[in-house]
Design a protein around this motif. Structure first.
Motif, PDB file in Angstrom:
ATOM      1  N   SER A  47       0.978  -1.662   0.278  1.00 31.48           N
ATOM      2  CA  SER A  47      -0.294   0.529   0.013  1.00 31.48           C
ATOM      3  C   SER A  47       0.839   1.528  -0.236  1.00 31.48           C
ATOM      4  O   SER A  47       2.214   1.384  -0.188  1.00 31.48           O
ATOM      5  CB  SER A  47      -1.372   0.051   1.304  1.00 31.48           C
ATOM      6  OG  SER A  47      -0.012   0.078   2.464  1.00 31.48           O
ATOM      7  N   GLU A  48       0.487   2.258  -0.235  1.00 27.81           N
ATOM      8  CA  GLU A  48       1.186   3.165  -0.055  1.00 27.81           C
ATOM      9  C   GLU A  48       2.187   3.407   1.763  1.00 27.81           C
ATOM     10  O   GLU A  48       2.785   4.337   1.368  1.00 27.81           O
ATOM     11  CB  GLU A  48       0.165   4.645   0.061  1.00 27.81           C
ATOM     12  CG  GLU A  48      -0.018   5.157  -1.247  1.00 27.81           C
ATOM     13  CD  GLU A  48      -1.102   6.196  -1.697  1.00 27.81           C
ATOM     14  OE1 GLU A  48      -0.892   7.115  -0.862  1.00 27.81           O
ATOM     15  OE2 GLU A  48      -1.858   6.038  -2.356  1.00 27.81           O
ATOM     16  N   SER A  49       1.512   2.870   2.656  1.00 22.05           N
ATOM     17  CA  SER A  49       2.213   2.958   3.572  1.00 22.05           C
ATOM     18  C   SER A  49       2.918   1.957   3.933  1.00 22.05           C
ATOM     19  O   SER A  49       3.903   1.963   4.986  1.00 22.05           O
ATOM     20  CB  SER A  49       1.068   3.338   4.674  1.00 22.05           C
ATOM     21  OG  SER A  49       0.086   2.302   4.653  1.00 22.05           O
ATOM     22  N   GLU A  50       2.953   1.013   3.610  1.00 19.46           N
ATOM     23  CA  GLU A  50       3.611   0.085   3.906  1.00 19.46           C
ATOM     24  C   GLU A  50       3.708  -1.496   3.393  1.00 19.46           C
ATOM     25  O   GLU A  50       3.060  -1.897   1.965  1.00 19.46           O
ATOM     26  CB  GLU A  50       3.379  -1.038   5.372  1.00 19.46           C
ATOM     27  CG  GLU A  50       1.639  -2.020   5.054  1.00 19.46           C
ATOM     28  CD  GLU A  50       1.438  -1.975   6.579  1.00 19.46           C
ATOM     29  OE1 GLU A  50       2.320  -2.390   7.447  1.00 19.46           O
ATOM     30  OE2 GLU A  50       0.429  -2.088   6.845  1.00 19.46           O
ATOM     31  N   ARG A  51       4.690  -2.134   3.173  1.00 19.03           N
ATOM     32  CA  ARG A  51       4.674  -3.536   1.654  1.00 19.03           C
ATOM     33  C   ARG A  51       4.648  -4.307   2.717  1.00 19.03           C
ATOM     34  O   ARG A  51       4.852  -4.887   4.155  1.00 19.03           O
ATOM     35  CB  ARG A  51       6.420  -3.178   2.206  1.00 19.03           C
ATOM     36  CG  ARG A  51       6.796  -1.609   0.832  1.00 19.03           C
ATOM     37  CD  ARG A  51       8.638  -2.337   0.431  1.00 19.03           C
ATOM     38  NE  ARG A  51       9.183  -2.979   1.404  1.00 19.03           N
ATOM     39  CZ  ARG A  51      10.901  -3.424   1.275  1.00 19.03           C
ATOM     40  NH1 ARG A  51      11.421  -3.352   0.014  1.00 19.03           N
ATOM     41  NH2 ARG A  51      11.567  -3.584   2.099  1.00 19.03           N
ATOM     42  N   VAL A  52       3.716  -5.159   2.092  1.00 22.01           N
ATOM     43  CA  VAL A  52       3.514  -6.980   2.529  1.00 22.01           C
ATOM     44  C   VAL A  52       3.663  -7.110   0.983  1.00 22.01           C
ATOM     45  O   VAL A  52       3.407  -6.867  -0.085  1.00 22.01           O
ATOM     46  CB  VAL A  52       1.638  -6.475   2.557  1.00 22.01           C
ATOM     47  CG1 VAL A  52       1.094  -7.536   3.313  1.00 22.01           C
ATOM     48  CG2 VAL A  52       0.963  -5.533   3.392  1.00 22.01           C
ATOM     49  N   MET A  53       3.896  -8.760   1.318  1.00 29.31           N
ATOM     50  CA  MET A  53       3.702  -9.933   0.577  1.00 29.31           C
ATOM     51  C   MET A  53       2.722 -11.200   1.555  1.00 29.31           C
ATOM     52  O   MET A  53       3.962 -11.760   2.211  1.00 29.31           O
ATOM     53  CB  MET A  53       5.324 -10.342   0.415  1.00 29.31           C
ATOM     54  CG  MET A  53       5.410 -11.873  -0.529  1.00 29.31           C
ATOM     55  SD  MET A  53       4.772 -11.082  -2.058  1.00 29.31           S
ATOM     56  CE  MET A  53       6.852  -9.566  -2.418  1.00 29.31           C
ATOM     57  N   CYS A  54       2.219 -11.829   0.636  1.00 30.74           N
ATOM     58  CA  CYS A  54       1.579 -12.268   1.207  1.00 30.74           C
ATOM     59  C   CYS A  54       1.390 -13.599   0.717  1.00 30.74           C
ATOM     60  O   CYS A  54       1.659 -13.789  -0.381  1.00 30.74           O
ATOM     61  CB  CYS A  54      -0.354 -12.231   1.061  1.00 30.74           C
ATOM     62  SG  CYS A  54      -1.657 -13.224   1.383  1.00 30.74           S
ATOM     63  N   PHE A  55       2.041 -15.129   1.576  1.00 36.97           N
ATOM     64  CA  PHE A  55       1.733 -15.674   1.311  1.00 36.97           C
ATOM     65  C   PHE A  55       0.421 -16.498   1.810  1.00 36.97           C
ATOM     66  O   PHE A  55       1.114 -17.302   2.554  1.00 36.97           O
ATOM     67  CB  PHE A  55       3.272 -16.224   1.807  1.00 36.97           C
ATOM     68  CG  PHE A  55       4.550 -15.930   1.318  1.00 36.97           C
ATOM     69  CD1 PHE A  55       5.504 -16.368   0.124  1.00 36.97           C
ATOM     70  CD2 PHE A  55       5.229 -14.594   1.974  1.00 36.97           C
ATOM     71  CE1 PHE A  55       6.516 -15.812  -0.191  1.00 36.97           C
ATOM     72  CE2 PHE A  55       6.818 -14.443   1.011  1.00 36.97           C
ATOM     73  CZ  PHE A  55       6.709 -14.425   0.538  1.00 36.97           C
TER      74      PHE A  55
END
Length: 136
Positions: A47-55
């Motif tokens: 998102s604009e506010s954080e990095r997320v990688m979904c497994f």
């Protein structure tokens, strides 16, 4: 009350888990490496506010403080997948926390353990014949 023998082990009881990473890129590399042999895909949910990688149901999040002391167990479809999970991690330079093999926890409990970059204990488990939850 349903006992372990009657439980539907395919039923989801947790929707998702967030693992906060001190070094996001190193953590994503770890999970991508060790979960590939289990056939677990990933996709970005930045998102604009954080990095997320979904497994799938496990999200690696670039957020402090990092998650520590977690034991997270992934389902493997076979003993060979457990072996491949551990081998992939060790060959990539990640730390073993237990080689593949049967454990005394319960009959047919075949597992291996690796430590992620934040020292969380990550397990791959195959429930072999004789174990509650074994799918024939």
């Amino acid at each position: 009350m349903v006992g372990e023998q009657a439980w539907d082990w395919s039923q989801h009881v947790v929707d998702h888990v967030e693992v906060h990473a001190a070094d996001f890129d190193a953590s994503v590399r770890f999970y991508a490496t060790v979960l590939a042999p289990l056939g677990i895909p990933s996709w970005s949910e930045d998102s604009e506010s954080e990095r997320v990688m979904c497994f799938t149901r496990v999200n690696i999040v670039d957020r402090q403080p990092q998650t520590t002391g977690l034991h997270l167990c992934f389902v493997a479809a076979s003993r060979e997948q457990v072996d491949a999970f551990h081998r992939a991690g060790v060959e990539a330079g990640f730390r073993s926390n237990g080689a593949p093999g049967y454990r005394p926890y319960a009959p047919g409990y075949y597992a291996a353990f690796l430590l992620d970059p934040d020292d969380n204990n990550i397990e791959a488990l195959y429930r072999d014949v004789g174990n509650p939850g074994h799918a024939s």
